[in-house]
Design a protein around this motif. Structure first.
Motif, short mmCIF file in Angstrom:
data_model
loop_
_atom_site.label_atom_id
_atom_site.label_comp_id
_atom_site.label_asym_id
_atom_site.label_seq_id
_atom_site.Cartn_x
_atom_site.Cartn_y
_atom_site.Cartn_z
N LEU A 1 -2.48 6.78 7.15
CA LEU A 1 -1.82 7.13 8.42
C LEU A 1 -1.34 5.88 9.14
O LEU A 1 -0.19 5.82 9.61
CB LEU A 1 -2.80 7.91 9.30
N LEU A 2 -2.19 4.87 9.23
CA LEU A 2 -1.79 3.64 9.91
C LEU A 2 -0.64 2.94 9.19
O LEU A 2 0.25 2.37 9.82
CB LEU A 2 -2.99 2.69 10.02
N VAL A 3 -0.65 3.03 7.85
CA VAL A 3 0.41 2.38 7.07
C VAL A 3 1.74 3.10 7.22
O VAL A 3 2.77 2.46 7.45
CB VAL A 3 -0.01 2.31 5.58
N ILE A 4 1.74 4.42 7.12
CA ILE A 4 3.02 5.14 7.19
C ILE A 4 3.65 5.05 8.57
O ILE A 4 4.88 5.03 8.72
CB ILE A 4 2.87 6.62 6.77
N VAL A 5 2.81 4.96 9.60
CA VAL A 5 3.32 4.82 10.96
C VAL A 5 3.71 3.36 11.23
O VAL A 5 4.79 3.10 11.78
CB VAL A 5 2.28 5.30 11.99
N GLY A 6 2.86 2.42 10.83
CA GLY A 6 3.14 1.02 11.09
C GLY A 6 4.36 0.49 10.37
O GLY A 6 5.05 -0.40 10.88
N THR A 7 4.65 1.03 9.19
CA THR A 7 5.86 0.61 8.47
C THR A 7 7.10 1.37 8.93
O THR A 7 8.19 1.16 8.39
CB THR A 7 5.67 0.82 6.95
N ALA A 8 6.92 2.27 9.90
CA ALA A 8 8.02 3.05 10.49
C ALA A 8 8.66 4.00 9.50
O ALA A 8 9.83 4.36 9.64
CB ALA A 8 9.07 2.13 11.11
N ASN A 9 7.89 4.43 8.50
CA ASN A 9 8.41 5.42 7.56
C ASN A 9 8.14 6.85 8.02
O ASN A 9 8.76 7.79 7.52
CB ASN A 9 7.77 5.21 6.18
N HIS A 10 7.19 7.02 8.96
CA HIS A 10 6.85 8.36 9.44
C HIS A 10 6.46 8.33 10.91
O HIS A 10 5.99 7.31 11.43
CB HIS A 10 5.69 8.94 8.63
N TYR A 11 6.63 9.49 11.54
CA TYR A 11 6.15 9.71 12.90
C TYR A 11 4.71 10.24 12.84
O TYR A 11 4.25 10.72 11.80
CB TYR A 11 7.02 10.75 13.61
N TRP A 12 4.01 10.17 13.98
CA TRP A 12 2.68 10.78 14.06
C TRP A 12 2.74 12.25 13.68
O TRP A 12 1.86 12.77 12.99
CB TRP A 12 2.12 10.64 15.47
N LEU A 13 3.78 12.94 14.15
CA LEU A 13 3.88 14.38 13.90
C LEU A 13 4.08 14.70 12.43
O LEU A 13 3.74 15.81 11.99
CB LEU A 13 5.01 14.98 14.74
N PRO B 1 -7.19 8.50 3.93
CA PRO B 1 -6.12 9.06 4.77
C PRO B 1 -5.94 8.33 6.09
O PRO B 1 -4.81 8.25 6.61
CB PRO B 1 -6.55 10.52 4.98
N LEU B 2 -7.03 7.77 6.65
CA LEU B 2 -6.89 7.04 7.90
C LEU B 2 -6.04 5.79 7.69
O LEU B 2 -5.12 5.51 8.48
CB LEU B 2 -8.27 6.65 8.43
N LEU B 3 -6.33 5.04 6.63
CA LEU B 3 -5.53 3.86 6.33
C LEU B 3 -4.10 4.23 5.99
O LEU B 3 -3.14 3.56 6.41
CB LEU B 3 -6.17 3.09 5.16
N TYR C 1 0.84 -1.21 0.00
CA TYR C 1 0.00 0.00 0.00
C TYR C 1 0.88 1.25 0.00
O TYR C 1 0.63 2.20 -0.76
CB TYR C 1 -0.91 -0.02 1.22
N TYR C 2 1.90 1.26 0.85
CA TYR C 2 2.80 2.41 0.93
C TYR C 2 3.52 2.65 -0.39
O TYR C 2 3.68 3.79 -0.84
CB TYR C 2 3.82 2.19 2.04
N ALA C 3 3.92 1.57 -1.04
CA ALA C 3 4.74 1.68 -2.25
C ALA C 3 3.93 1.98 -3.50
O ALA C 3 4.45 2.61 -4.44
CB ALA C 3 5.54 0.40 -2.45
N THR C 4 2.66 1.56 -3.56
CA THR C 4 1.95 1.58 -4.84
C THR C 4 0.71 2.47 -4.90
O THR C 4 0.22 2.77 -5.99
CB THR C 4 1.52 0.15 -5.23
N VAL C 5 0.17 2.89 -3.76
CA VAL C 5 -1.11 3.61 -3.78
C VAL C 5 -0.93 5.11 -3.90
O VAL C 5 -1.74 5.81 -4.54
CB VAL C 5 -1.94 3.25 -2.53
N HIS C 6 0.11 5.65 -3.33
CA HIS C 6 0.33 7.10 -3.20
C HIS C 6 0.13 7.86 -4.50
O HIS C 6 -0.78 8.70 -4.62
CB HIS C 6 1.75 7.31 -2.64
N PHE C 7 0.95 7.60 -5.50
CA PHE C 7 0.86 8.34 -6.77
C PHE C 7 -0.35 7.94 -7.61
O PHE C 7 -1.06 8.81 -8.11
CB PHE C 7 2.16 8.15 -7.57
#
Length: 265
Positions: free
Chosen positions: A208-220, A204-206, A87-93
């Motif tokens: 958010l969970l993906v970017i945080v869960g994969t450790a690519n981003h902080y909550w902030l 955006p909710l999903l 999801y992180y790699a393919t959905v964004h663009f």
């Protein structure tokens, strides 16, 4: 002549749709600026890790939940974490591109508004990337998180930030993954009438969970992206309609972005 002036479903005419070739150039230019701008801040390793320590300490001072709680849920099964990485790699663009294409074809005035908003938040994000390089939590030792992309795949990043020539791994804040996803959801809520349109907020909710869960981003990172988008939407004009007693509403352009509910058509 009649075909050219026949009103579209959203109250605009075909002649009000921006020229396709120009829009393709603009969107392609936006993508190139996004990619090249991120590469400008490579090499700020020490500063990026110092900033990561500050962000981590600030989150704990604010009593935000640890990113590890989300990652632990993903790591219960290889299939779930692999799905999150995909999801992180393919959905964004693709999701953002599909959103712009749909607006261009079905809601031209909303397309112009959304394209301007996306361009503005991207430009603002690049300024933050340049002035505040930030290592993601997967690189921060004190976080104790797993680089799920490298361990389970797929990943969009190289194994070493210094050797990664395709992306800047120190551009964690703000998260444009989240900022663009939030804009897609808001744009579709504003531009559509369905009673189910609010379900677009799941994107955006999903994310958010993906970017945080994969450790690519902080909550902030997501919080700053949302704040930037809020500022953009406060100044970028939003087309909306006024209702009349004698007939269909007519499209007008507000001087300021109205309340979201009042703008929904």
């Amino acid at each position: 002549m009649a075909a050219r002036t026949k009103p579209a479903r959203d109250g605009v005419t075909a002649t009000q749709r921006p020229p396709l070739f120009r829009e393709l150039l603009l969107v392609a230019g936006l993508f190139l600026v996004y990619k090249l701008g991120r590469l400008l801040v490579t090499g700020h390793t020490d500063e990026a890790f110092r900033n990561a320590d500050r962000v981590w300490d600030l989150e704990r001072a604010l009593h935000l939940p640890g990113e590890g709680a989300v990652q632990s849920a993903l790591l219960h099964g290889d299939g779930l974490v692999h799905l999150a990485n995909t999801y992180y790699a393919t959905v964004h663009f693709p999701a953002t591109a599909a959103f712009l294409v749909w607006l261009y074809l079905r809601r031209p005035k909303h397309y112009v508004w959304a394209r301007r908003a996306l361009a503005a938040i991207t430009a603002a994000a690049l300024v933050v990337h340049l002035t505040f390089p930030l290592a993601p939590p997967r690189m921060l030792g004190m976080a104790g998180l797993v680089d799920t992309g490298q361990m389970y795949g797929p990943t969009v990043y190289g194994a070493s930030p210094e050797a990664d020539s395709l992306s800047n791994q120190f551009a964690a804040m703000p998260s444009l993954h989240f900022g663009w996803a939030l804009m897609v959801a808001i744009g579709l809520i504003v531009a559509t009438r369905s009673r189910w349109r609010w379900l677009w907020l799941l994107h955006p909710l999903l994310t958010l969970l993906v970017i945080v869960g994969t450790a690519n981003h902080y909550w902030l990172d997501a919080g700053v992206a949302a704040a930037l988008l809020g500022g953009v939407l406060a100044v970028v004009r939003l087309p909306h309609r006024t209702t009349t007693a004698n007939g269909p509403s007519k499209p007008v352009t507000s001087a300021k972005a109205p309340e979201l509910v009042g703008a929904v058509r």
